[in-house]
Write a protein that holds these residues in place. Sequence first.
Motif, PDB file in Angstrom:
ATOM      1  N   HIS A   1      45.863 -22.917 -61.112  1.00  0.00           N
ATOM      2  CA  HIS A   1      44.454 -23.228 -61.402  1.00  0.00           C
ATOM      3  C   HIS A   1      44.259 -24.704 -61.751  1.00  0.00           C
ATOM      4  O   HIS A   1      44.042 -25.052 -62.912  1.00  0.00           O
ATOM      5  CB  HIS A   1      43.974 -22.346 -62.551  1.00  0.00           C
ATOM      6  N   PRO A   2      44.350 -25.600 -60.766  1.00  0.00           N
ATOM      7  CA  PRO A   2      44.255 -27.029 -61.069  1.00  0.00           C
ATOM      8  C   PRO A   2      42.907 -27.413 -61.662  1.00  0.00           C
ATOM      9  O   PRO A   2      41.854 -26.956 -61.217  1.00  0.00           O
ATOM     10  CB  PRO A   2      44.455 -27.691 -59.696  1.00  0.00           C
ATOM     11  N   SER A   3      42.953 -28.245 -62.686  1.00  0.00           N
ATOM     12  CA  SER A   3      41.738 -28.768 -63.307  1.00  0.00           C
ATOM     13  C   SER A   3      41.339 -30.064 -62.621  1.00  0.00           C
ATOM     14  O   SER A   3      42.194 -30.825 -62.158  1.00  0.00           O
ATOM     15  CB  SER A   3      41.972 -29.023 -64.794  1.00  0.00           C
TER      16      SER A   3
ATOM     17  N   SER B   1      41.606 -43.212 -65.243  1.00  0.00           N
ATOM     18  CA  SER B   1      41.691 -41.947 -64.519  1.00  0.00           C
ATOM     19  C   SER B   1      42.874 -41.148 -65.050  1.00  0.00           C
ATOM     20  O   SER B   1      43.970 -41.681 -65.210  1.00  0.00           O
ATOM     21  CB  SER B   1      41.872 -42.214 -63.021  1.00  0.00           C
ATOM     22  N   LYS B   2      42.645 -39.852 -65.333  1.00  0.00           N
ATOM     23  CA  LYS B   2      43.717 -39.011 -65.882  1.00  0.00           C
ATOM     24  C   LYS B   2      43.819 -37.707 -65.115  1.00  0.00           C
ATOM     25  O   LYS B   2      42.810 -37.079 -64.793  1.00  0.00           O
ATOM     26  CB  LYS B   2      43.458 -38.710 -67.367  1.00  0.00           C
ATOM     27  N   ASN B   3      45.047 -37.296 -64.797  1.00  0.00           N
ATOM     28  CA  ASN B   3      45.328 -35.995 -64.208  1.00  0.00           C
ATOM     29  C   ASN B   3      45.740 -35.045 -65.338  1.00  0.00           C
ATOM     30  O   ASN B   3      46.820 -35.177 -65.890  1.00  0.00           O
ATOM     31  CB  ASN B   3      46.448 -36.111 -63.173  1.00  0.00           C
TER      32      ASN B   3
ATOM     33  N   VAL C   1      50.436 -29.865 -61.185  1.00  0.00           N
ATOM     34  CA  VAL C   1      49.734 -30.243 -59.949  1.00  0.00           C
ATOM     35  C   VAL C   1      49.535 -31.747 -59.908  1.00  0.00           C
ATOM     36  O   VAL C   1      49.019 -32.335 -60.863  1.00  0.00           O
ATOM     37  CB  VAL C   1      48.354 -29.542 -59.854  1.00  0.00           C
ATOM     38  N   GLY C   2      49.985 -32.388 -58.824  1.00  0.00           N
ATOM     39  CA  GLY C   2      49.743 -33.808 -58.605  1.00  0.00           C
ATOM     40  C   GLY C   2      48.471 -34.009 -57.797  1.00  0.00           C
ATOM     41  O   GLY C   2      47.940 -33.061 -57.200  1.00  0.00           O
TER      42      GLY C   2
END
Length: 212
Positions: A50-52, A84-86, A91-92
């Motif tokens: 479930h990538p945000s 910018s933040k992951n 998940v990349g």
Amino acid sequence: MSQVFSKSPKHCAKQQGLTIEKSYKKLFFACSAVFTSVLAFIFLIWVILHPSKPQFSLKEADIYQLNLSGPHLLNSSIQLTLLSKNPNKRVGIYYDELQAYASYKGQQITVDTSLPPFYQGHEESNLLTASLEGTGLPVAPSFGYEVGRDQTTGRIILNLKVNGKLRWKVGTWVSGKYRFNVNCISVMAFGPNNIPTAPLSSYQGTQCSTAV
């Protein structure tokens, strides 16, 4: 006398046709089963992970120029810095086709500026900088009036936007491209007595809205 029964060529051809048809049906069902299994596996991974969506925040914005060169022509120069933040742990994110620009009261006041594509690993952060400029951009007749009214109130509000496409990366699997839009609101104060003194700056670290 014994009777000899033999099948006609027409009957043999019909049986052979049925056999070929059954073979095609088996092949079709086998391929469908494999394809469905692959889709189900990808969907299962997607649901589990479930990538945000990525997070963006405005670190700094500076207006060096914002003046009319004619009745309805604008010259502008704005320096922009975004974080910018992951937020994903597994998940990349690949960022592609990035374009940044500034707008004021619904009017685009700089041309689109391209940002280099990049990859962002798990829970990584990156600083993005861009020089947004415009020369002789057509604006609405009310532009000068709107800026003058903001000067009276002592502040000007800009929208700093980034549009592009992203791809999710899970292990060695990379998704298709998804369009995303970032919108940051920058509030900048005028100088003493509400006199514009370049640069007008915003350092409040505003959280930006992101739509994927």
